[in-house]
Write a protein that holds these residues in place. Sequence first.
Motif, PDB file in Angstrom:
ATOM      1  N   GLU A   1      44.822  38.928  30.397  1.00  0.00           N
ATOM      2  CA  GLU A   1      45.276  38.197  29.226  1.00  0.00           C
ATOM      3  C   GLU A   1      45.795  39.171  28.180  1.00  0.00           C
ATOM      4  O   GLU A   1      45.220  40.246  27.996  1.00  0.00           O
ATOM      5  N   VAL A   2      46.869  38.788  27.513  1.00  0.00           N
ATOM      6  CA  VAL A   2      47.440  39.603  26.452  1.00  0.00           C
ATOM      7  C   VAL A   2      46.938  39.059  25.125  1.00  0.00           C
ATOM      8  O   VAL A   2      47.043  37.864  24.854  1.00  0.00           O
ATOM      9  N   PHE A   3      46.359  39.939  24.324  1.00  0.00           N
ATOM     10  CA  PHE A   3      45.852  39.550  23.022  1.00  0.00           C
ATOM     11  C   PHE A   3      46.240  40.616  22.012  1.00  0.00           C
ATOM     12  O   PHE A   3      45.752  41.740  22.083  1.00  0.00           O
ATOM     13  N   ASP A   4      47.135  40.280  21.116  1.00  0.00           N
ATOM     14  CA  ASP A   4      47.544  41.183  20.039  1.00  0.00           C
ATOM     15  C   ASP A   4      48.063  42.522  20.579  1.00  0.00           C
ATOM     16  O   ASP A   4      47.710  43.583  20.066  1.00  0.00           O
ATOM     17  N   GLY A   5      48.840  42.496  21.652  1.00  0.00           N
ATOM     18  CA  GLY A   5      49.425  43.706  22.217  1.00  0.00           C
ATOM     19  C   GLY A   5      48.511  44.470  23.164  1.00  0.00           C
ATOM     20  O   GLY A   5      48.913  45.477  23.735  1.00  0.00           O
ATOM     21  N   THR A   6      47.286  44.032  23.325  1.00  0.00           N
ATOM     22  CA  THR A   6      46.340  44.668  24.243  1.00  0.00           C
ATOM     23  C   THR A   6      46.103  43.730  25.418  1.00  0.00           C
ATOM     24  O   THR A   6      46.058  42.517  25.248  1.00  0.00           O
ATOM     25  N   GLU A   7      45.960  44.294  26.593  1.00  0.00           N
ATOM     26  CA  GLU A   7      45.655  43.488  27.768  1.00  0.00           C
ATOM     27  C   GLU A   7      44.163  43.582  28.067  1.00  0.00           C
ATOM     28  O   GLU A   7      43.556  44.646  27.926  1.00  0.00           O
ATOM     29  N   ILE A   8      43.589  42.455  28.452  1.00  0.00           N
ATOM     30  CA  ILE A   8      42.176  42.390  28.824  1.00  0.00           C
ATOM     31  C   ILE A   8      42.096  41.830  30.238  1.00  0.00           C
ATOM     32  O   ILE A   8      42.656  40.775  30.513  1.00  0.00           O
ATOM     33  N   MET A   9      41.424  42.554  31.125  1.00  0.00           N
ATOM     34  CA  MET A   9      41.266  42.114  32.510  1.00  0.00           C
ATOM     35  C   MET A   9      39.876  41.533  32.689  1.00  0.00           C
ATOM     36  O   MET A   9      38.876  42.187  32.374  1.00  0.00           O
ATOM     37  N   TRP A  10      39.838  40.299  33.189  1.00  0.00           N
ATOM     38  CA  TRP A  10      38.605  39.568  33.452  1.00  0.00           C
ATOM     39  C   TRP A  10      38.490  39.306  34.945  1.00  0.00           C
ATOM     40  O   TRP A  10      39.490  39.064  35.603  1.00  0.00           O
ATOM     41  N   VAL A  11      37.262  39.303  35.466  1.00  0.00           N
ATOM     42  CA  VAL A  11      37.015  38.981  36.868  1.00  0.00           C
ATOM     43  C   VAL A  11      35.786  38.087  36.940  1.00  0.00           C
ATOM     44  O   VAL A  11      34.800  38.309  36.238  1.00  0.00           O
TER      45      VAL A  11
ATOM     46  N   LEU B   1      38.276  45.602  32.108  1.00  0.00           N
ATOM     47  CA  LEU B   1      39.180  46.610  31.552  1.00  0.00           C
ATOM     48  C   LEU B   1      39.871  46.056  30.319  1.00  0.00           C
ATOM     49  O   LEU B   1      40.056  44.847  30.202  1.00  0.00           O
ATOM     50  N   SER B   2      40.298  46.955  29.455  1.00  0.00           N
ATOM     51  CA  SER B   2      41.161  46.559  28.350  1.00  0.00           C
ATOM     52  C   SER B   2      42.032  47.750  27.985  1.00  0.00           C
ATOM     53  O   SER B   2      41.690  48.895  28.258  1.00  0.00           O
ATOM     54  N   GLY B   3      43.174  47.461  27.397  1.00  0.00           N
ATOM     55  CA  GLY B   3      44.111  48.503  26.999  1.00  0.00           C
ATOM     56  C   GLY B   3      45.530  48.074  27.300  1.00  0.00           C
ATOM     57  O   GLY B   3      45.776  46.935  27.685  1.00  0.00           O
ATOM     58  N   PRO B   4      46.461  48.990  27.181  1.00  0.00           N
ATOM     59  CA  PRO B   4      47.863  48.638  27.403  1.00  0.00           C
ATOM     60  C   PRO B   4      48.230  48.599  28.888  1.00  0.00           C
ATOM     61  O   PRO B   4      47.671  49.344  29.690  1.00  0.00           O
ATOM     62  N   ASP B   5      49.126  47.724  29.232  1.00  0.00           N
ATOM     63  CA  ASP B   5      49.815  47.722  30.536  1.00  0.00           C
ATOM     64  C   ASP B   5      48.911  47.905  31.755  1.00  0.00           C
ATOM     65  O   ASP B   5      49.099  48.828  32.543  1.00  0.00           O
ATOM     66  N   ILE B   6      47.953  47.039  31.938  1.00  0.00           N
ATOM     67  CA  ILE B   6      47.096  47.102  33.125  1.00  0.00           C
ATOM     68  C   ILE B   6      47.900  46.604  34.322  1.00  0.00           C
ATOM     69  O   ILE B   6      48.480  45.525  34.277  1.00  0.00           O
ATOM     70  N   GLU B   7      47.952  47.402  35.360  1.00  0.00           N
ATOM     71  CA  GLU B   7      48.690  47.036  36.572  1.00  0.00           C
ATOM     72  C   GLU B   7      47.760  47.163  37.778  1.00  0.00           C
ATOM     73  O   GLU B   7      47.112  48.194  37.966  1.00  0.00           O
ATOM     74  N   ILE B   8      47.702  46.121  38.590  1.00  0.00           N
ATOM     75  CA  ILE B   8      46.920  46.168  39.824  1.00  0.00           C
ATOM     76  C   ILE B   8      47.781  46.835  40.887  1.00  0.00           C
ATOM     77  O   ILE B   8      48.859  46.348  41.224  1.00  0.00           O
ATOM     78  N   LEU B   9      47.332  47.973  41.409  1.00  0.00           N
ATOM     79  CA  LEU B   9      48.084  48.708  42.428  1.00  0.00           C
ATOM     80  C   LEU B   9      47.744  48.260  43.839  1.00  0.00           C
ATOM     81  O   LEU B   9      48.598  48.283  44.717  1.00  0.00           O
ATOM     82  N   ALA B  10      46.480  47.914  44.070  1.00  0.00           N
ATOM     83  CA  ALA B  10      46.058  47.567  45.426  1.00  0.00           C
ATOM     84  C   ALA B  10      44.885  46.602  45.374  1.00  0.00           C
ATOM     85  O   ALA B  10      44.037  46.698  44.496  1.00  0.00           O
ATOM     86  N   GLU B  11      44.888  45.695  46.328  1.00  0.00           N
ATOM     87  CA  GLU B  11      43.784  44.763  46.516  1.00  0.00           C
ATOM     88  C   GLU B  11      43.183  45.017  47.886  1.00  0.00           C
ATOM     89  O   GLU B  11      43.871  44.907  48.891  1.00  0.00           O
ATOM     90  N   MET B  12      41.933  45.371  47.923  1.00  0.00           N
ATOM     91  CA  MET B  12      41.197  45.523  49.168  1.00  0.00           C
ATOM     92  C   MET B  12      40.220  44.349  49.221  1.00  0.00           C
ATOM     93  O   MET B  12      39.022  44.514  48.989  1.00  0.00           O
ATOM     94  N   THR B  13      40.754  43.147  49.491  1.00  0.00           N
ATOM     95  CA  THR B  13      39.945  41.940  49.364  1.00  0.00           C
ATOM     96  C   THR B  13      39.871  41.097  50.628  1.00  0.00           C
ATOM     97  O   THR B  13      39.101  40.145  50.672  1.00  0.00           O
ATOM     98  N   ASP B  14      40.636  41.444  51.640  1.00  0.00           N
ATOM     99  CA  ASP B  14      40.587  40.634  52.860  1.00  0.00           C
ATOM    100  C   ASP B  14      39.415  41.069  53.737  1.00  0.00           C
ATOM    101  O   ASP B  14      38.703  42.031  53.436  1.00  0.00           O
ATOM    102  N   ASP B  15      39.194  40.349  54.824  1.00  0.00           N
ATOM    103  CA  ASP B  15      38.054  40.633  55.699  1.00  0.00           C
ATOM    104  C   ASP B  15      38.135  42.020  56.339  1.00  0.00           C
ATOM    105  O   ASP B  15      37.117  42.688  56.511  1.00  0.00           O
ATOM    106  N   GLU B  16      39.352  42.466  56.673  1.00  0.00           N
ATOM    107  CA  GLU B  16      39.517  43.797  57.266  1.00  0.00           C
ATOM    108  C   GLU B  16      39.112  44.881  56.270  1.00  0.00           C
ATOM    109  O   GLU B  16      38.411  45.828  56.614  1.00  0.00           O
TER     110      GLU B  16
END
Length: 156
Positions: free
Chosen positions: A35-45, A56-71
Amino acid sequence: MRALKAGALALVAGAAGAEVKDEEYYAGDQLVQIEVFDGTEIMWVGPNQYERTQVLSGPDIEILAEMTDDEALQMLGVRALVAVQPGTHSCENLGNPLAYHVVTLGAELATDGPLTTCVELTVSLTPGAILLEEDPMGEGESYTWVPRQGFGGAAN
């Protein structure tokens, strides 16, 4: 001419605004929200909108990789995301400062990092660890992340 300038400004403003917007998706059975709030990004899970934790919080959060499948779960033992955002350290002429984080999902929700560096790292999965490497061919910085242990490795 004024209409052309106004149209060009609208396109630039639209493109800039498009980069700063809320994101939401599922990674395995976990809802990931940035979520973007006042120019800062907040990551919720969390499992849903109402049961979530800020990771996480701060500028420009980018997810690079998801290791979430069964493999990935079988290889790593946990489900995880790798995120990067601009770092706050100085790189002088070496590149842009970057801060890498690994977020473990599920009952053992945890955030490890930041791993700070001045180079872009690629992310790959190996049995029992996530590899973050400047060059997958073996040149440059190389780090590992192991569940329940965190980051290891050193710059080459």
